[in-house]
Design a protein around this motif. Structure first.
Motif, PDB file in Angstrom:
ATOM      1  N   GLY A 163       0.821  -1.196   0.000  1.00  7.09           N
ATOM      2  CA  GLY A 163       0.000   0.000   0.000  1.00  7.09           C
ATOM      3  C   GLY A 163       0.859   1.251   0.000  1.00  7.09           C
ATOM      4  N   TRP A 164       0.303   2.304  -0.548  1.00  2.00           N
ATOM      5  CA  TRP A 164       0.923   3.625  -0.442  1.00  2.00           C
ATOM      6  C   TRP A 164       0.035   4.478   0.465  1.00  2.00           C
ATOM      7  CZ3 TRP A 164       5.613   5.242  -2.122  1.00  2.00           C
ATOM      8  CH2 TRP A 164       6.255   4.463  -3.083  1.00  2.00           C
ATOM      9  N   PHE A 165       0.679   5.169   1.371  1.00  2.00           N
ATOM     10  CA  PHE A 165       0.004   6.073   2.286  1.00  2.00           C
ATOM     11  C   PHE A 165       0.672   7.437   2.194  1.00  2.00           C
ATOM     12  CE2 PHE A 165      -2.656   3.258   4.935  1.00  2.00           C
ATOM     13  CZ  PHE A 165      -2.231   2.037   4.463  1.00  2.00           C
ATOM     14  N   ARG A 166      -0.002   8.450   2.696  1.00  2.00           N
ATOM     15  CA  ARG A 166       0.603   9.772   2.717  1.00  2.00           C
ATOM     16  C   ARG A 166       0.143  10.526   3.956  1.00  2.00           C
ATOM     17  NH1 ARG A 166      -2.570  12.634  -2.423  1.00  2.00           N
ATOM     18  NH2 ARG A 166      -4.663  12.709  -1.466  1.00  2.00           N
ATOM     19  N   GLN A 167       0.997  11.437   4.381  1.00  2.00           N
ATOM     20  CA  GLN A 167       0.671  12.274   5.525  1.00  2.00           C
ATOM     21  C   GLN A 167       1.025  13.706   5.208  1.00  2.00           C
ATOM     22  OE1 GLN A 167       2.416  11.117   9.282  1.00  2.00           O
ATOM     23  NE2 GLN A 167       0.782  12.156  10.392  1.00  2.00           N
ATOM     24  N   ALA A 168      -0.009  14.522   5.149  1.00  2.00           N
ATOM     25  CA  ALA A 168       0.168  15.949   4.903  1.00  2.00           C
ATOM     26  C   ALA A 168       0.421  16.663   6.227  1.00  2.00           C
ATOM     27  CB  ALA A 168      -1.071  16.507   4.223  1.00  2.00           C
ATOM     28  N   PRO A 169       1.042  17.836   6.185  1.00  2.00           N
ATOM     29  CA  PRO A 169       1.318  18.572   7.422  1.00  2.00           C
ATOM     30  C   PRO A 169       0.038  18.809   8.230  1.00  2.00           C
ATOM     31  CG  PRO A 169       2.473  19.569   5.581  1.00  2.00           C
ATOM     32  CD  PRO A 169       1.575  18.528   4.998  1.00  2.00           C
ATOM     33  N   GLY A 170       0.083  18.461   9.495  1.00  2.00           N
ATOM     34  CA  GLY A 170      -1.051  18.703  10.373  1.00  2.00           C
ATOM     35  C   GLY A 170      -2.208  17.744  10.199  1.00  2.00           C
ATOM     36  N   LYS A 171      -2.021  16.720   9.376  1.00  6.08           N
ATOM     37  CA  LYS A 171      -3.107  15.768   9.131  1.00  6.08           C
ATOM     38  C   LYS A 171      -2.670  14.357   9.475  1.00  6.08           C
ATOM     39  CE  LYS A 171      -5.430  18.407   5.491  1.00  6.08           C
ATOM     40  NZ  LYS A 171      -6.012  18.350   4.124  1.00  6.08           N
ATOM     41  N   GLU A 172      -3.651  13.486   9.635  1.00  4.36           N
ATOM     42  CA  GLU A 172      -3.354  12.091   9.898  1.00  4.36           C
ATOM     43  C   GLU A 172      -2.913  11.404   8.597  1.00  4.36           C
ATOM     44  OE1 GLU A 172      -6.444  11.303  13.617  1.00  4.36           O
ATOM     45  OE2 GLU A 172      -6.690  10.215  11.732  1.00  4.36           O
ATOM     46  N   ARG A 173      -2.187  10.322   8.771  1.00  3.90           N
ATOM     47  CA  ARG A 173      -1.780   9.549   7.610  1.00  3.90           C
ATOM     48  C   ARG A 173      -3.001   8.882   6.987  1.00  3.90           C
ATOM     49  NH1 ARG A 173       3.581   6.177   8.357  1.00  3.90           N
ATOM     50  NH2 ARG A 173       2.315   5.073   9.930  1.00  3.90           N
ATOM     51  N   GLU A 174      -3.068   8.885   5.669  1.00  2.00           N
ATOM     52  CA  GLU A 174      -4.206   8.304   4.970  1.00  2.00           C
ATOM     53  C   GLU A 174      -3.732   7.341   3.888  1.00  2.00           C
ATOM     54  OE1 GLU A 174      -6.518  11.045   2.676  1.00  2.00           O
ATOM     55  OE2 GLU A 174      -4.789  11.931   1.678  1.00  2.00           O
ATOM     56  N   GLY A 175      -4.540   6.340   3.633  1.00  3.84           N
ATOM     57  CA  GLY A 175      -4.232   5.408   2.568  1.00  3.84           C
ATOM     58  C   GLY A 175      -4.498   6.025   1.209  1.00  3.84           C
TER      59      GLY A 175
END
Length: 126
Positions: A36-48
């Motif tokens: 899987g690839w996930f991402r985490q933007a500044p100030g946000k939770e990590r999302e799939g």
């Protein structure tokens, strides 16, 4: 030491494209696992973001990236790729690849993934 290593991040203009790579270490059989690839933007939770099955025959994407992102893999090279196009500023985040032995027909929660890379930064900005 991470079993997975991401690369390919960088700065890209809106509308541009980028390819991320996820490599398994010499000791880690990435070809045995769904990724899987996930991402985490500044100030946000990590999302799939997306997921690819062991064989590569099944892929799943979250709605926000459908039609823009494509996940693929080359099991002979123990590599997984994320091709991103039509990038938007809201795609800016640290991107992580993760491996899972659990069969799923969706991206799934991060708790279902057992091995993680350290992430690569993607910044979409003019």
């Amino acid at each position: 030491q991470s079993q997975l290593v991401e690369s390919g991040g960088g700065l890209v203009q809106p509308g541009g494209s980028l390819r991320l790579s996820c490599a398994g270490s010499d000791e880690f059989r990435l070809d045995y696992y769904a990724v899987g690839w996930f991402r985490q933007a500044p100030g946000k939770e990590r999302e799939g973001v997306c997921r690819i099955s062991v064989s590569g025959g099944a892929t799943h994407y979250v709605d926000s990236v459908k039609g823009r992102f494509t996940v693929s893999r080359d099991n002979a090279k123990k590599m997984v790729y994320l091709d991103m196009s039509s990038l938007k500023p809201e795609d800016t985040a640290i991107y992580y690849c993760a491996a899972s032995w659990r069969p799923r027909s969706e991206v799934g929660d991060e708790s279902e993934y057992d091995w993680w890379g350290q992430g690569t930064q993607v910044t979409v900005s003019s």
